[in-house]
Design a protein around this motif. Structure first.
Motif, PDB file in Angstrom:
ATOM      1  N   PRO A  53       2.890   9.651  -5.244  1.00  0.00           N
ATOM      2  CA  PRO A  53       2.457   8.580  -6.148  1.00  0.00           C
ATOM      3  C   PRO A  53       1.116   7.961  -5.752  1.00  0.00           C
ATOM      4  O   PRO A  53       0.731   6.923  -6.276  1.00  0.00           O
ATOM      5  CB  PRO A  53       3.579   7.556  -6.004  1.00  0.00           C
ATOM      6  N   LEU A  54       0.369   8.586  -4.835  1.00  0.00           N
ATOM      7  CA  LEU A  54      -0.863   7.972  -4.325  1.00  0.00           C
ATOM      8  C   LEU A  54      -1.905   7.670  -5.395  1.00  0.00           C
ATOM      9  O   LEU A  54      -2.736   6.794  -5.209  1.00  0.00           O
ATOM     10  CB  LEU A  54      -1.485   8.865  -3.241  1.00  0.00           C
ATOM     11  N   SER A  55      -1.878   8.370  -6.525  1.00  0.00           N
ATOM     12  CA  SER A  55      -2.879   8.103  -7.558  1.00  0.00           C
ATOM     13  C   SER A  55      -2.524   6.896  -8.422  1.00  0.00           C
ATOM     14  O   SER A  55      -3.362   6.419  -9.188  1.00  0.00           O
ATOM     15  CB  SER A  55      -3.076   9.332  -8.448  1.00  0.00           C
ATOM     16  N   LEU A  56      -1.313   6.390  -8.298  1.00  0.00           N
ATOM     17  CA  LEU A  56      -0.918   5.213  -9.071  1.00  0.00           C
ATOM     18  C   LEU A  56      -1.524   3.960  -8.438  1.00  0.00           C
ATOM     19  O   LEU A  56      -1.360   3.715  -7.239  1.00  0.00           O
ATOM     20  CB  LEU A  56       0.607   5.090  -9.120  1.00  0.00           C
ATOM     21  N   LYS A  57      -2.215   3.175  -9.222  1.00  0.00           N
ATOM     22  CA  LYS A  57      -2.886   1.977  -8.690  1.00  0.00           C
ATOM     23  C   LYS A  57      -1.908   1.005  -8.041  1.00  0.00           C
ATOM     24  O   LYS A  57      -2.239   0.352  -7.054  1.00  0.00           O
ATOM     25  CB  LYS A  57      -3.681   1.271  -9.795  1.00  0.00           C
ATOM     26  N   ALA A  58      -0.684   0.914  -8.579  1.00  0.00           N
ATOM     27  CA  ALA A  58       0.321   0.026  -7.991  1.00  0.00           C
ATOM     28  C   ALA A  58       0.676   0.453  -6.572  1.00  0.00           C
ATOM     29  O   ALA A  58       1.101  -0.364  -5.756  1.00  0.00           O
ATOM     30  CB  ALA A  58       1.575   0.003  -8.863  1.00  0.00           C
ATOM     31  N   VAL A  59       0.485   1.733  -6.276  1.00  0.00           N
ATOM     32  CA  VAL A  59       0.770   2.262  -4.948  1.00  0.00           C
ATOM     33  C   VAL A  59      -0.480   2.205  -4.076  1.00  0.00           C
ATOM     34  O   VAL A  59      -0.457   1.658  -2.972  1.00  0.00           O
ATOM     35  CB  VAL A  59       1.297   3.712  -5.056  1.00  0.00           C
ATOM     36  N   SER A  60      -1.586   2.757  -4.565  1.00  0.00           N
ATOM     37  CA  SER A  60      -2.795   2.841  -3.744  1.00  0.00           C
ATOM     38  C   SER A  60      -3.340   1.458  -3.362  1.00  0.00           C
ATOM     39  O   SER A  60      -3.940   1.297  -2.300  1.00  0.00           O
ATOM     40  CB  SER A  60      -3.871   3.660  -4.452  1.00  0.00           C
ATOM     41  N   SER A  61      -3.101   0.465  -4.203  1.00  0.00           N
ATOM     42  CA  SER A  61      -3.589  -0.877  -3.884  1.00  0.00           C
ATOM     43  C   SER A  61      -2.845  -1.501  -2.703  1.00  0.00           C
ATOM     44  O   SER A  61      -3.306  -2.479  -2.125  1.00  0.00           O
ATOM     45  CB  SER A  61      -3.460  -1.790  -5.110  1.00  0.00           C
ATOM     46  N   ARG A  62      -1.720  -0.945  -2.342  1.00  0.00           N
ATOM     47  CA  ARG A  62      -0.936  -1.479  -1.215  1.00  0.00           C
ATOM     48  C   ARG A  62      -1.198  -0.751   0.103  1.00  0.00           C
ATOM     49  O   ARG A  62      -0.671  -1.136   1.137  1.00  0.00           O
ATOM     50  CB  ARG A  62       0.544  -1.426  -1.550  1.00  0.00           C
ATOM     51  N   LEU A  63      -2.011   0.283   0.058  1.00  0.00           N
ATOM     52  CA  LEU A  63      -2.315   1.027   1.281  1.00  0.00           C
ATOM     53  C   LEU A  63      -3.193   0.192   2.210  1.00  0.00           C
ATOM     54  O   LEU A  63      -3.974  -0.647   1.763  1.00  0.00           O
ATOM     55  CB  LEU A  63      -3.038   2.334   0.944  1.00  0.00           C
ATOM     56  N   ARG A  64      -3.088   0.462   3.487  1.00  0.00           N
ATOM     57  CA  ARG A  64      -3.876  -0.251   4.486  1.00  0.00           C
ATOM     58  C   ARG A  64      -5.161   0.504   4.812  1.00  0.00           C
ATOM     59  O   ARG A  64      -5.840   0.201   5.778  1.00  0.00           O
ATOM     60  CB  ARG A  64      -3.041  -0.438   5.750  1.00  0.00           C
ATOM     61  N   VAL A  65      -5.460   1.522   4.022  1.00  0.00           N
ATOM     62  CA  VAL A  65      -6.649   2.343   4.229  1.00  0.00           C
ATOM     63  C   VAL A  65      -7.139   2.797   2.860  1.00  0.00           C
ATOM     64  O   VAL A  65      -6.349   2.960   1.935  1.00  0.00           O
ATOM     65  CB  VAL A  65      -6.320   3.550   5.146  1.00  0.00           C
ATOM     66  N   GLY A  66      -8.440   2.958   2.732  1.00  0.00           N
ATOM     67  CA  GLY A  66      -9.005   3.413   1.465  1.00  0.00           C
ATOM     68  C   GLY A  66      -8.972   4.928   1.361  1.00  0.00           C
ATOM     69  O   GLY A  66      -8.215   5.611   2.049  1.00  0.00           O
ATOM     70  N   VAL A  67      -9.839   5.451   0.505  1.00  0.00           N
ATOM     71  CA  VAL A  67      -9.929   6.896   0.314  1.00  0.00           C
ATOM     72  C   VAL A  67     -10.476   7.523   1.585  1.00  0.00           C
ATOM     73  O   VAL A  67     -11.509   7.111   2.104  1.00  0.00           O
ATOM     74  CB  VAL A  67     -10.826   7.232  -0.896  1.00  0.00           C
ATOM     75  N   ALA A  68      -9.762   8.523   2.087  1.00  0.00           N
ATOM     76  CA  ALA A  68     -10.151   9.173   3.335  1.00  0.00           C
ATOM     77  C   ALA A  68      -9.752  10.637   3.299  1.00  0.00           C
ATOM     78  O   ALA A  68      -9.019  11.068   2.408  1.00  0.00           O
ATOM     79  CB  ALA A  68      -9.455   8.476   4.516  1.00  0.00           C
ATOM     80  N   GLN A  69     -10.238  11.376   4.263  1.00  0.00           N
ATOM     81  CA  GLN A  69      -9.767  12.744   4.471  1.00  0.00           C
ATOM     82  C   GLN A  69      -8.808  12.667   5.649  1.00  0.00           C
ATOM     83  O   GLN A  69      -9.230  12.637   6.798  1.00  0.00           O
ATOM     84  CB  GLN A  69     -10.919  13.701   4.766  1.00  0.00           C
TER      85      GLN A  69
END
Length: 139
Positions: A53-69
């Motif tokens: 679900p990482l592409s869902l904004k409701a999920v990605s907005s709760r991550l403690r890190v931004g876009v990374a490899q």
């Protein structure tokens, strides 16, 4: 934050020093992504995400890190009918992810169906240095 830190510590400890592949399904892909992405450099193994679900904004907005490899190689399996993936892959938001569209039939979010896909097996085999399967797979 304290719970998240403890969970990431368990993942890191479980991986040890010789782990070459991490396979993560659904919300587990968030834990794996965040754990690996918080490292100072990309982890030298392969991350395989299934029904993420990482592409869902409701999920990605709760991550403690931004876009990374998060890893040297990131393979993402998604079924467009899977309600958890938001009808698409991850590459649009996470350029490091190599998306592979699959069809899981009547149970689109089933971890068993994701794991049974030849492309999933090929990604894991490539990560651990196994021989490529006959007839293709993940390249």
């Amino acid at each position: 934050d304290a719970l998240a830190e403890r969970v990431r510590a368990v993942v890191t400890e479980t991986m040890g020093g010789s782990c070459r592949a991490v396979v993560a399904h659904s919300l587990g892909s968030m834990v794996a992504y965040e754990t690996l992405a918080l490292g100072e450099t990309a982890w030298p193994g392969t991350l395989v995400t299934l029904g993420s679900p990482l592409s869902l904004k409701a999920v990605s907005s709760r991550l403690r890190v931004g876009v990374a490899q998060p890893a040297s190689t990131w393979v993402n399996m998604f079924d467009p009918s899977d309600p958890v993936v938001g009808a698409g892959g991850l590459n649009g938001d996470y350029p490091a992810a190599k998306d592979h569209r699959v069809d899981n039939g009547l149970n689109p979010h089933s971890v068993r169906r994701y794991l049974a896909k030849p492309a999933t097996g090929s990604a894991v085999l490539a990560a651990v240095g196994g021989p490529p399967p006959e007839g293709g797979g993940v390249g």
